[in-house]
Write a protein that holds these residues in place. Structure first.
Motif, short mmCIF file in Angstrom:
data_model
loop_
_atom_site.label_atom_id
_atom_site.label_comp_id
_atom_site.label_asym_id
_atom_site.label_seq_id
_atom_site.Cartn_x
_atom_site.Cartn_y
_atom_site.Cartn_z
N UNK A 49 4.02 -28.76 -44.27
CA UNK A 49 3.28 -27.57 -43.87
C UNK A 49 1.80 -27.79 -43.72
N UNK A 50 1.38 -29.06 -43.63
CA UNK A 50 -0.02 -29.42 -43.44
C UNK A 50 -0.10 -30.61 -42.49
N UNK A 51 -1.25 -30.79 -41.82
CA UNK A 51 -1.42 -32.02 -41.03
C UNK A 51 -1.30 -33.26 -41.92
N UNK A 52 -0.76 -34.32 -41.35
CA UNK A 52 -0.52 -35.55 -42.11
C UNK A 52 -1.23 -36.72 -41.44
N UNK A 53 -1.96 -37.47 -42.25
CA UNK A 53 -2.52 -38.75 -41.79
C UNK A 53 -1.65 -39.85 -42.39
N UNK A 54 -0.92 -40.56 -41.54
CA UNK A 54 0.06 -41.55 -42.00
C UNK A 54 -0.32 -42.94 -41.55
N UNK A 58 7.35 -35.10 -38.23
CA UNK A 58 8.35 -34.52 -39.13
C UNK A 58 7.79 -34.26 -40.52
N UNK A 59 6.95 -35.19 -41.00
CA UNK A 59 6.35 -35.02 -42.33
C UNK A 59 5.44 -33.80 -42.37
N UNK A 60 4.68 -33.59 -41.30
CA UNK A 60 3.79 -32.43 -41.24
C UNK A 60 4.59 -31.13 -41.24
N UNK A 61 5.71 -31.12 -40.53
CA UNK A 61 6.57 -29.93 -40.51
C UNK A 61 7.16 -29.68 -41.89
N UNK A 98 7.24 -36.98 -51.79
CA UNK A 98 7.00 -38.42 -51.63
C UNK A 98 8.28 -39.13 -51.21
N UNK A 99 9.39 -38.80 -51.88
CA UNK A 99 10.67 -39.40 -51.55
C UNK A 99 11.10 -38.98 -50.14
N UNK A 100 10.98 -37.70 -49.82
CA UNK A 100 11.43 -37.20 -48.53
C UNK A 100 10.64 -37.82 -47.37
N UNK A 101 9.35 -38.04 -47.57
CA UNK A 101 8.55 -38.67 -46.52
C UNK A 101 8.97 -40.13 -46.32
N UNK A 102 9.24 -40.83 -47.41
CA UNK A 102 9.72 -42.21 -47.28
C UNK A 102 11.02 -42.25 -46.49
N UNK A 103 11.89 -41.29 -46.72
CA UNK A 103 13.16 -41.22 -46.00
C UNK A 103 12.92 -40.88 -44.52
N UNK A 104 11.95 -40.03 -44.24
CA UNK A 104 11.63 -39.70 -42.85
C UNK A 104 11.18 -40.96 -42.11
N UNK A 105 10.32 -41.75 -42.73
CA UNK A 105 9.86 -42.99 -42.10
C UNK A 105 11.05 -43.91 -41.84
N UNK A 106 11.95 -44.01 -42.81
CA UNK A 106 13.10 -44.89 -42.64
C UNK A 106 14.03 -44.38 -41.55
N UNK A 107 14.18 -43.07 -41.43
CA UNK A 107 15.01 -42.52 -40.36
C UNK A 107 14.45 -42.92 -38.99
N UNK A 108 13.15 -42.79 -38.80
CA UNK A 108 12.56 -43.14 -37.51
C UNK A 108 12.70 -44.63 -37.24
N UNK A 157 7.13 -45.27 -34.42
CA UNK A 157 7.73 -44.86 -35.69
C UNK A 157 6.76 -43.97 -36.46
N UNK A 158 5.51 -44.38 -36.51
CA UNK A 158 4.50 -43.60 -37.22
C UNK A 158 4.28 -42.23 -36.61
N UNK A 159 4.23 -42.16 -35.28
CA UNK A 159 4.02 -40.88 -34.60
C UNK A 159 5.17 -39.92 -34.89
N UNK A 160 6.40 -40.42 -34.74
CA UNK A 160 7.57 -39.57 -34.98
C UNK A 160 7.64 -39.11 -36.44
#
Length: 295
Positions: A265-270, A259-262, A187-197, A252-255
């Motif tokens: 290890x699963x498809x992500x709906x964001x 990264x979140x899916x990678x 959860x934390x790592x995905x939030x950081x991924x969004x902020x990076x983009x 931002x959402x696409x990028x």
């Protein structure tokens, strides 16, 4: 007998700390960008091999001049890391020493921790002989420290750094499972991924006025459903972030989704939303609610 220890990677903003830790661990755990203060939290990266475990602590850039509550939090997160580790790796930009570097030096000296000085971005220096005076100068300032020229981005000489770190790690039981790479949740790592983009998409000022909160993280067998809110401080910032007909927010959402899916290890709906939270970066209570808790 196993060996286990903690190593803080410290330095002024935008000197390459997160890039270095990601390369040492072999996994992208800390987000990176060319903008200062991208890292806002202590992030642990766990390296385990054989009978040795090294817990690296990536820290926010220690800086001067910022007066907001967020600036105080960032400096405190970095300073606290210095007190709780076995070893410090101080990252400097090869031939450049600033007032903020001097501020970092003062805190390192006060901590009294064993030190390795890493001179970064040496891949950009064609004449390596020019590095010798810089290394000698730092060696004179810290006679007990090791000085290592390296490239956080290209990976040059990082094996030398790891060998020096390994010599300083004390005996003791592992702190984490050998297969674990970080102390942070998905959860934390995905939030950081969004902020990076977001940081990479937006201009120089807006990223410092934004933060990301995950409101929904639903893991299903075949897909992960995530709802994230990007907070800005003023109404005028909202259309800048969203972009013309939602183009910037969509990118931002696409990028971030890729990264979140990678990572997972699963498809992500964001799904992303942008909301206004007035002066959140200078409000202690708001910072705590948004995850910026006393480190």
């Amino acid at each position: 007998m196993t060996h286990c220890g903690t190593v803080a990677i410290v330095g002024r903003p935008n000197v390459g700390k997160s890039t270095l830790m990601n390369h040492l661990i072999g996994q992208k755990l800390s987000i990176t960008s060319r903008k200062a203060q991208t890292t806002r939290h202590q992030v642990m990266g766990i390296w385990t091999e054989g009978d040795m475990q090294v817990v690296f602590v990536d820290t926010p850039g220690i800086h001067i001049g910022g007066k907001r509550a967020l600036n105080r939090y960032l400096n405190k997160a970095a300073s606290n890391a210095l007190q709780d580790v076995d070893l410090v790796v101080w990252l400097l930009e090869r031939d450049r020493f600033t007032g903020e570097d001097a501020f970092v030096e003062k805190q390192i000296r006060e901590s009294g921790k064993p030190l390795i000085i890493a001179l970064n971005k040496v891949d950009q220096v064609h004449d390596k002989a020019k590095l010798m005076p810089v290394a000698q100068k730092m060696q004179m300032r810290f006679p007990d420290a090791e000085v290592v020229p390296l490239s956080a981005l290209k990976g040059h000489n990082q094996d030398t750094l790891m060998a020096l770190v390994g010599k300083r790690i004390p005996e003791g039981p592992f702190m984490f499972d050998p297969d674990q790479l970080t102390d942070k949740s998905l959860r934390f790592l995905v939030a950081e991924i969004v902020r990076e983009k977001l940081v990479r998409q937006c201009g120089d000022e807006l990223p410092y006025r934004t933060t990301v909160e995950i409101e929904k993280f639903d893991e299903q067998p075949d897909r992960v459903y995530i709802n994230a809110v990007i907070f800005v401080e003023r109404k005028s910032q909202k259309p800048i972030l969203i972009g013309h007909q939602g183009s910037r927010l969509k990118q931002i959402g696409t990028d971030a989704r890729m990264d979140a899916a990678e990572l997972i290890g699963l498809p992500v709906h964001l799904e992303l939303w942008v909301k206004v939270r007035d002066r959140w970066s200078d409000d202690e209570a708001a910072l705590a609610q948004l995850g910026y808790k006393d480190p």
